[in-house]
Enzyme design. Sequence first.
Site, PDB file in Angstrom:
ATOM      1  N   HIS A  92      46.998  51.729  28.953  1.00  0.00           N
ATOM      2  CA  HIS A  92      48.095  51.146  29.727  1.00  0.00           C
ATOM      3  C   HIS A  92      48.722  49.974  28.967  1.00  0.00           C
ATOM      4  O   HIS A  92      49.852  50.063  28.502  1.00  0.00           O
ATOM      5  CB  HIS A  92      47.601  50.700  31.107  1.00  0.00           C
ATOM      6  CG  HIS A  92      48.665  50.062  31.937  1.00  0.00           C
ATOM      7  ND1 HIS A  92      48.455  48.894  32.629  1.00  0.00           N
ATOM      8  CD2 HIS A  92      49.951  50.413  32.168  1.00  0.00           C
ATOM      9  CE1 HIS A  92      49.579  48.569  33.257  1.00  0.00           C
ATOM     10  NE2 HIS A  92      50.490  49.481  33.003  1.00  0.00           N
ATOM     11  N   HIS A 129      44.114  45.873  34.995  1.00  0.00           N
ATOM     12  CA  HIS A 129      44.751  46.504  36.158  1.00  0.00           C
ATOM     13  C   HIS A 129      43.901  47.634  36.711  1.00  0.00           C
ATOM     14  O   HIS A 129      44.403  48.508  37.406  1.00  0.00           O
ATOM     15  CB  HIS A 129      46.149  47.022  35.791  1.00  0.00           C
ATOM     16  CG  HIS A 129      46.969  46.040  35.009  1.00  0.00           C
ATOM     17  ND1 HIS A 129      47.222  46.175  33.667  1.00  0.00           N
ATOM     18  CD2 HIS A 129      47.563  44.886  35.396  1.00  0.00           C
ATOM     19  CE1 HIS A 129      47.952  45.152  33.237  1.00  0.00           C
ATOM     20  NE2 HIS A 129      48.158  44.349  34.263  1.00  0.00           N
TER      21      HIS A 129
END
Length: 174
Positions: A103, A122
């Site tokens: 990511h 995250h």
Amino acid sequence: MSDVSRRHFLKLGACVVGGACAADALPSLAQATDGGDITTLRTTLPYPRMKLAAIGQLIIGREQLTTYPDQASPVVLVKLGRPAINGVGPDRDIVAFSRRCSHMGGILNFRPGTGTFHCPLHYAMFDAQKGGLLVIGHATDNLPQLELEVDAAGDVFAVGISGLLYGRQANVFA
Ligand code: FES
């Protein structure tokens, strides 16, 4: 527009419209930089062959941290204790992955109980047994997996990477 450039423009336009561009119609880096074998059409790069560990040193569930294909790329090698996609060794359970989340590059933590990698930024989660499959989270790509080989002496070598390392245009710098 001169005759030559008009001809070049029409040739390039015909290639694009026809979808049949020949390699020689595209400019290569070699032409742009005055020689050498470099070409913008090359899509694979040579990976180094690098020893990561000896099978005898590996303990189920205990990760080995190292780098590959260069020191800026943290990777993790782990013996899962159960067969895995692309696993090597007698039990097909030794796998290795990039430690940078696909990511935004967070450094992943391994949880041996579930065989999963977790991102502290995250909360993406990747499955080590299933080739680094993204299980949940913001990432859109699976985790890049190292291609491994085991030699006759029982040493585990990294010989390539499947997937693009986070933040790079190529896994191996020229
Ligand atoms: S950097 Fe890993 S989930 Fe965002």
